[in-house]
Design a protein around this motif. Structure first.
Motif, PDB file in Angstrom:
ATOM      1  N   UNK A  49     114.854  49.199  32.685  1.00  0.00           N
ATOM      2  CA  UNK A  49     115.501  49.481  31.276  1.00  0.00           C
ATOM      3  C   UNK A  49     115.128  48.499  30.175  1.00  0.00           C
ATOM      4  N   UNK A  50     115.026  47.308  30.765  1.00  0.00           N
ATOM      5  CA  UNK A  50     114.583  46.066  29.599  1.00  0.00           C
ATOM      6  C   UNK A  50     113.120  46.089  29.392  1.00  0.00           C
ATOM      7  N   UNK A  51     112.344  47.089  29.879  1.00  0.00           N
ATOM      8  CA  UNK A  51     110.881  46.806  29.793  1.00  0.00           C
ATOM      9  C   UNK A  51     110.195  46.009  30.337  1.00  0.00           C
ATOM     10  N   UNK A  52     111.075  45.016  31.404  1.00  0.00           N
ATOM     11  CA  UNK A  52     110.110  44.252  32.274  1.00  0.00           C
ATOM     12  C   UNK A  52     109.696  45.166  33.547  1.00  0.00           C
ATOM     13  N   UNK A  53     108.368  44.735  34.015  1.00  0.00           N
ATOM     14  CA  UNK A  53     107.842  45.512  35.154  1.00  0.00           C
ATOM     15  C   UNK A  53     108.207  44.491  36.553  1.00  0.00           C
ATOM     16  N   UNK A  54     109.026  45.012  37.259  1.00  0.00           N
ATOM     17  CA  UNK A  54     109.234  44.365  38.744  1.00  0.00           C
ATOM     18  C   UNK A  54     108.671  45.282  39.708  1.00  0.00           C
ATOM     19  N   UNK A  72     106.440  39.913  30.458  1.00  0.00           N
ATOM     20  CA  UNK A  72     107.056  41.371  31.068  1.00  0.00           C
ATOM     21  C   UNK A  72     106.552  41.778  32.519  1.00  0.00           C
ATOM     22  N   UNK A  73     105.560  41.194  32.819  1.00  0.00           N
ATOM     23  CA  UNK A  73     105.255  41.630  34.208  1.00  0.00           C
ATOM     24  C   UNK A  73     105.859  40.496  35.489  1.00  0.00           C
ATOM     25  N   UNK A  74     106.960  41.077  36.014  1.00  0.00           N
ATOM     26  CA  UNK A  74     107.325  40.087  37.014  1.00  0.00           C
ATOM     27  C   UNK A  74     106.990  40.586  38.703  1.00  0.00           C
ATOM     28  N   UNK A  75     106.333  41.807  38.492  1.00  0.00           N
ATOM     29  CA  UNK A  75     105.895  42.115  39.865  1.00  0.00           C
ATOM     30  C   UNK A  75     104.502  40.828  40.216  1.00  0.00           C
ATOM     31  N   UNK A  76     104.417  40.828  41.400  1.00  0.00           N
ATOM     32  CA  UNK A  76     103.330  39.679  41.811  1.00  0.00           C
ATOM     33  C   UNK A  76     101.965  40.533  41.858  1.00  0.00           C
ATOM     34  N   UNK A  77     100.987  40.021  41.416  1.00  0.00           N
ATOM     35  CA  UNK A  77      99.671  40.608  41.565  1.00  0.00           C
ATOM     36  C   UNK A  77      98.698  39.302  41.734  1.00  0.00           C
ATOM     37  N   UNK A  78      98.327  39.472  43.051  1.00  0.00           N
ATOM     38  CA  UNK A  78      97.339  38.318  43.838  1.00  0.00           C
ATOM     39  C   UNK A  78      96.033  38.849  43.811  1.00  0.00           C
ATOM     40  N   UNK A  79      95.168  37.861  43.872  1.00  0.00           N
ATOM     41  CA  UNK A  79      93.612  38.123  43.719  1.00  0.00           C
ATOM     42  C   UNK A  79      92.895  37.353  44.706  1.00  0.00           C
ATOM     43  N   UNK A  80      92.069  38.061  45.611  1.00  0.00           N
ATOM     44  CA  UNK A  80      91.423  37.226  46.633  1.00  0.00           C
ATOM     45  C   UNK A  80      89.799  37.667  46.517  1.00  0.00           C
ATOM     46  N   UNK A  81      88.953  36.579  46.125  1.00  0.00           N
ATOM     47  CA  UNK A  81      87.440  36.801  45.764  1.00  0.00           C
ATOM     48  C   UNK A  81      87.195  36.059  44.568  1.00  0.00           C
TER      49      UNK A  81
END
Length: 432
Positions: free
Chosen positions: A133-138, A382-391
């Motif tokens: 609702x507040x525009x953040x991405x969980x 805005x992005x609160x979901x975790x995005x992890x990167x390998x490589x």
């Protein structure tokens, strides 16, 4: 709509994400992490086109998927050997470096043990933010094409390990007679019925040298040419002090180092990994060439060193090459039955997969993604979901980023970050 919200979705199921699955399996219910891994291949496979019978790993078996993180893991290489009934036999050969075919079997053995966590034949086509609702991405929706249908998996965190992609020089296109070394064993059966007269390998690294040796032995009547820009293959520096660049502690030091120090470290130690060859293989190829000179026969192993491929044109039953000798500019034109490019790999572009989310990433002054020490991509608030990167993290985490050396430890670090307390999930970009 997705059936439930997962704690972690892994994109790709090569060694990197497989190591996370093993760490998760060891933790069991205590991890409190509901995870799923998505792999586009129909079954587990790792560099299957280069599983040459005679090739050995260039890294110790102790740098398997778990031992550096947990020496007591039931998923270690030693446990695999015991399960296969070869533990004593492996010890007796007094080597730290297993056959590549055997190490692949170890990886497949591990993948089977955590098969309940992976879906094969699953092509990730999009990653969509789920705004609150507040525009953040969980949450994130990972969109997948599988068995002719579309699936959506909603998750709080995702880890991208899309692997490496074979690289060919500009203007070179694959065909039935033009391959990358990654295809070598898949392509060769087509040449078994009609033995080739001439084969050419372009490149100066380990894969190129292995391809030269394999083709020279497999086709005893064929001429095998090696084209590369150096006077000879350069040996890999695998000395003990130099190998410290691949230690987990070296990642800590590299991460906090200024950019000019990072560049210097990569330049100093490129000969540990890039365009280098095991000394034993170099000596073997030289010995083959010398034996042909001693016998006084028409040489089958031809080293076109200090040279470059000037042009390539494909014909109906051959490939026509022009090779330039760099010191003199002399051009040599000849036909060959097939050309194998041992020109290396490039990391898959993670930004292409992220779609609209790529605009939310924080970049450095060279337009590369910024990462936290735990391999989490730094994003806008805005992005609160975790995005992890390998490589593709060499610019932040060092030379071991695309290698096996820190895979086990890195898997533990990412899993620890994913399963951390809730407040750790909502840190702002400025705090990170």
């Amino acid at each position: 709509m997705p059936e439930a919200v997962l704690d972690l979705v892994g994109v790709g199921f090569g060694p990197s994400n497989l190591a996370i699955a093993l760490a998760l399996d060891e933790a069991g219910a205590t991890a409190g992490c509901d995870a799923l891994f998505l792999e586009r291949q129909p079954a587990f496979g790792w560099h299957t086109g280069m599983l040459l019978d005679e090739a050995t790993m260039q890294v110790s078996f102790l740098k398997d998927l778990v031992t550096m993180r947990n020496p007591a893991s039931p998923h270690s290489y030693l446990c695999y050997l015991r399960d296969r009934g070869r533990l004593a036999a492996f010890i007796n050969q007094k080597s730290l470096f297993p056959l590549r075919t055997e190490f692949h079997d170890y990886l497949a053995w591990c993948a089977e043990r955590v098969g309940h966590l992976v879906r094969y034949g699953a092509q990730v086509v999009d990653i969509r933010p789920v705004s609150g609702p507040d525009g953040t991405v969980d949450l994130l929706d990972v969109v997948v094409h599988r068995d002719g249908a579309e699936e959506v998996h909603r998750t709080r965190n995702m880890v991208i390990a899309a692997g490496l992609q074979p690289w060919l020089p500009d203007g070179i296109e694959r065909s039935d007679r033009v391959w990358h070394t990654s295809e070598l064993l898949h392509r060769l059966p087509g040449f078994e019925s009609v033995a080739p007269r001439s084969l050419t390998v372009v490149g100066a690294g380990q894969s190129a040298a292995e391809a030269v040796a394999h083709l020279h032995g497999r086709f005893p009547e064929a001429e095998v040419r090696a084209v590369f820009g150096r006077y000879g293959y350069s040996p890999a520096d695998d000395s003990p002090f130099a190998n410290q660049i691949f230690d987990p502690d070296a990642v800590d030091e590299y991460y906090v180092a200024p950019e000019h120090v990072r560049r210097r470290l990569v330049d100093y130690h490129r000969n540990t990994n890039y365009a280098v060859v095991d000394l034993e293989l170099i000596q073997d190829l030289y010995a083959r060439s010398y034996r042909e000179q001693v016998r006084g026969v028409q040489p089958r192993l031809i080293m076109m060193n200090v040279s470059r491929l000037a042009s390539l044109s494909q014909e109906a039953d051959a490939v026509r090459l022009v090779v330039e000798h760099l010191p003199t500019g002399k051009l040599t034109e000849f036909e060959t039955d097939a050309v194998v490019f041992g020109t290396g790999y490039r990391p898959a572009d993670p930004l292409a997969l992220l779609g609209s989310l790529a605009d939310q990433l924080k970049l450095d002054d060279q337009s590369r993604p910024r990462l936290d020490r735990d391999y989490r991509l730094v994003t806008t608030d805005r992005i609160r979901a975790g995005i992890y990167l390998q490589g593709p993290t060499e610019h932040t985490h060092g030379l071991a980023s695309t290698l096996l050396s820190v895979t086990a430890v890195r898997a533990g670090e990412i899993l620890a970050a994913v399963t951390a307390a809730a407040p750790a999930q909502v840190l702002t970009a400025s705090a990170r």
